[in-house]
Enzyme design. Sequence first.
Site, PDB file in Angstrom:
ATOM      1  N   ASP A  85       0.864  -1.167   0.000  1.00  0.00           N
ATOM      2  CA  ASP A  85       0.000   0.000   0.000  1.00  0.00           C
ATOM      3  C   ASP A  85       0.910   1.229   0.000  1.00  0.00           C
ATOM      4  OD1 ASP A  85      -2.259   1.475  -0.020  1.00  0.00           O
ATOM      5  OD2 ASP A  85      -2.900   0.989   2.006  1.00  0.00           O
ATOM      6  N   ASP A 120      -3.402   7.177  -3.413  1.00  0.00           N
ATOM      7  CA  ASP A 120      -4.741   7.724  -3.603  1.00  0.00           C
ATOM      8  C   ASP A 120      -5.117   8.619  -2.419  1.00  0.00           C
ATOM      9  OD1 ASP A 120      -4.645   5.256  -2.137  1.00  0.00           O
ATOM     10  OD2 ASP A 120      -6.823   5.249  -2.090  1.00  0.00           O
TER      11      ASP A 120
END
Length: 488
Positions: A85, A120
């Site tokens: 991530d 993001d």
Amino acid sequence: MVGEFEVTDEDLAGRIGLLVTKSGKLETPAFFPVINPFKSEIMTRDIEEVGFKNIITNAYLIKKKFGKNIDIHELLNFNGIIMTDSGAYQILQYGNIEGSNREIVQYEKEINTDVAVFLDLPTGDTENREEAEDSVNTTLERAKEIEDLIKEDEKRIWVHPIQGGKFLDLISYSALEADKNEMFKMLALGSPTVVMERYDYSLLIDMIFSAKSTVSRGKPFHLFGGGVPHIIPLAVSLGVDSFDSASYILYARDNRYITRSRVYRLEELDYFPCSCPVCLRHTPKDLLQMPKNERIKLLALHNLYVIKEEINATKQAIKEGRLFEYIQEKAYSHPAVYTAFKKLLKYKDYLEKYDPRVKGEIKGIFLFDNNSLERPEIVRHEKFMSTYLANNDTAIIICNRSNPIRTTTYNADVYLFDPFYGLIPKDLWEVYPYFQTEHPSDEIDPIVWENTKKKVINFLRSKKYKKTDFIGCEKYNLHIDSIRSSLS
């Protein structure tokens, strides 16, 4: 080729698949245990021993601690599939991080990860629509911002997060735009963690459906933060292919013991309802008396065993074509799960659309109560009967399959009466799934009866039969009399 995704089995809108990565093939549905290399009471070798060949860690935290010139597999001592991530969760927690989107993406390439997520902007739990719109648009912009960095990257699967939070139309828009970008071989629904912490599983079902019903089925679909076993099969039934969570270790640190139906506090247990290696060798009292770190490690391992078991049970249900029955069984584990199950049934047409008509090895289906009326086989039958053409002006309805009328010619349309299906045309009596269906012989759910009687009455009226005869229906006399009186 890296990123190739082959579906090997399907049931409802769920599937079993094989995803090719540079470190091997990953069978989905799959769960990625979250690894924090700076604070973990269990090692990657422990996770491997449980049976996991894939993990997820945080590239931003590793970059901050170790800097450059590392290989993620060597650092974590793990030869399996590693997903990284980007640090978006830290944005959700702290509002910002040190480093840009492009810097994080470049770093993920350098450390040799297998599956990677760009930086993001999570929607989180905001009630502000403008904030949610900003997270969606910023995430889409950041995806385009790093296209030049990932364009020629054939070693990694790049993941495009889908944002929108509780605003379902924004999720649909985000999913549609993300799906258009062919550089991303995997999609992921972001920001469900807070929803799951509140046990708002009904909203989670809406969020998953809003995304999955918008995107193509050719790309694997990941759910960030899906770490409790009782919600996994429901998410899989809508088409989720992989999950990740740190729940196994976070719960362990809080003395919480995961089962496939609910979560207990260790202090509440006198016995372990599990036969994993941890539970076979210890009692709840043993663990409570252990030093904290040792107890956390054993609880975390148990929690991983249970999650692994749930993933396997869900796959087996898909293989057998029993996923609906399985999630129906799971629904009664907790009121929040039941609420999610009822929400799932609102999407019955979507489930029916992707549910295979016939699987390789035919197995019987089990019908239980009014919820069973929403399963694909029943939905499909209702659609079929809505277009069925009458050939005669007389209908003969039989309530006993063994009645000799089956082998006799009549100038009438002959149907078998079934409490769940309603009317089944004579030529289909021994066709799957009708002949392979089992349901309670007595004590049929009253809601089922009312639904079935309404279907039968509407069907017979729509076909304008001049005469209707019922044969061998003594067992169902009360309900058949109700149908007769409605037709007269």
